[in-house]
Design a protein around this motif. Structure first.
Motif, PDB file in Angstrom:
ATOM      1  N   ARG A 128      -7.691   7.765   3.596  1.00  0.00           N
ATOM      2  CA  ARG A 128      -7.523   6.672   2.939  1.00  0.00           C
ATOM      3  C   ARG A 128      -7.253   7.044   1.446  1.00  0.00           C
ATOM      4  NH1 ARG A 128     -12.356   3.056   5.555  1.00  0.00           N
ATOM      5  NH2 ARG A 128     -11.620   3.405   7.752  1.00  0.00           N
ATOM      6  N   PRO A 129      -6.638   6.464   0.622  1.00  0.00           N
ATOM      7  CA  PRO A 129      -6.326   6.787  -0.705  1.00  0.00           C
ATOM      8  C   PRO A 129      -7.731   6.846  -1.413  1.00  0.00           C
ATOM      9  CG  PRO A 129      -5.422   4.592  -0.203  1.00  0.00           C
ATOM     10  CD  PRO A 129      -6.026   5.167   1.004  1.00  0.00           C
ATOM     11  N   THR A 130      -7.681   7.468  -2.458  1.00  0.00           N
ATOM     12  CA  THR A 130      -9.044   7.484  -3.308  1.00  0.00           C
ATOM     13  C   THR A 130      -9.177   6.334  -4.252  1.00  0.00           C
ATOM     14  OG1 THR A 130      -7.789   8.569  -4.969  1.00  0.00           O
ATOM     15  CG2 THR A 130      -8.693  10.047  -3.479  1.00  0.00           C
ATOM     16  N   ARG A 131      -8.029   5.620  -4.386  1.00  0.00           N
ATOM     17  CA  ARG A 131      -7.938   4.332  -5.092  1.00  0.00           C
ATOM     18  C   ARG A 131      -7.071   3.437  -4.666  1.00  0.00           C
ATOM     19  NH1 ARG A 131      -3.933   3.921  -8.342  1.00  0.00           N
ATOM     20  NH2 ARG A 131      -2.676   5.732  -8.892  1.00  0.00           N
ATOM     21  N   PRO A 132      -7.228   2.028  -4.945  1.00  0.00           N
ATOM     22  CA  PRO A 132      -6.361   1.197  -4.404  1.00  0.00           C
ATOM     23  C   PRO A 132      -5.261   1.321  -5.164  1.00  0.00           C
ATOM     24  CG  PRO A 132      -8.527   0.235  -4.845  1.00  0.00           C
ATOM     25  CD  PRO A 132      -8.690   1.649  -5.557  1.00  0.00           C
ATOM     26  N   ARG A 133      -4.128   1.009  -4.689  1.00  0.00           N
ATOM     27  CA  ARG A 133      -2.755   1.139  -5.237  1.00  0.00           C
ATOM     28  C   ARG A 133      -2.497  -0.245  -6.038  1.00  0.00           C
ATOM     29  NH1 ARG A 133       0.973   4.137  -0.980  1.00  0.00           N
ATOM     30  NH2 ARG A 133       0.114   6.141  -1.134  1.00  0.00           N
ATOM     31  N   THR A 134      -1.562  -0.080  -7.107  1.00  0.00           N
ATOM     32  CA  THR A 134      -1.308  -1.201  -8.143  1.00  0.00           C
ATOM     33  C   THR A 134       0.002  -1.700  -7.602  1.00  0.00           C
ATOM     34  OG1 THR A 134       0.370   0.182  -9.470  1.00  0.00           O
ATOM     35  CG2 THR A 134      -2.273   0.037 -10.141  1.00  0.00           C
ATOM     36  N   GLU A 158       3.126   0.397  -7.990  1.00  0.00           N
ATOM     37  CA  GLU A 158       3.074   1.532  -7.051  1.00  0.00           C
ATOM     38  C   GLU A 158       3.368   1.139  -5.601  1.00  0.00           C
ATOM     39  OE1 GLU A 158      -0.261   4.453  -8.781  1.00  0.00           O
ATOM     40  OE2 GLU A 158      -0.739   2.802  -7.548  1.00  0.00           O
TER      41      GLU A 158
END
Length: 150
Positions: free
Chosen positions: A120-126, A129
């Motif tokens: 899982r990504p470490t933070r949500p994508r904008t 992105e």
């Protein structure tokens, strides 16, 4: 050599997990379909340590007759409910313990297990992105469409 004691209310079964090689086990009789699936899942986990897959479908090879050359013929029967399980054990009760019940099982992973294996990504994508990752059509692929044309 280790001796195996007889267990009452069990039947000898040849279990094929996802079409693999046969594994001989004793399975408990007088169980529901969900109990049988759970029993087979536990057997698979003993065979394949840490295998998170579960048994979802079970078929058995029901004796259906004898061919002209004397070999036994079988019909594949999928177990749908508890009555099917009782019928399976009833059919094989006349063969005593000489003939094992042949079970074909399907193993699948649970959704929870699949999700736990994903990175899982470490933070949500904008939005920017995500838009940058999307494939844009080439200039020659873009053409105008007139919606008023039939």
């Amino acid at each position: 050599m280790e001796s195996v004691e007889y267990q009452p209310n069990t039947r000898l079964a040849a279990v094929y997990f996802n079409g693999g090689n046969a594994n001989l086990f004793r399975i408990h009789e007088q169980v529901s379909l969900s109990d049988l699936k759970q029993q087979l899942t536990q057997i698979n986990r003993r065979l394949n340590f840490r295998d998170p897959r579960m048994v979802t479908d079970v078929e058995y090879r029901r004796p259906s007759g004898i061919s002209n050359n004397g070999t036994m013929l079988f019909t594949h029967v999928k177990l749908h409910n508890n009555d099917d399980v009782r019928t399976m054990f009833s059919v094989f009760s006349e063969y005593r313990s000489y003939v094992p019940i042949e079970l074909d099982t399907e193993l699948v992973r649970s959704v929870e297990n699949i999700l736990s294996c994903m990175i899982r990504p470490t933070r949500p994508r904008t939005y920017d992105e995500i838009a940058a990752l999307m494939v844009r059509p080439e200039e020659d692929e873009v053409y105008a469409v007139n919606l008023s044309d039939p």
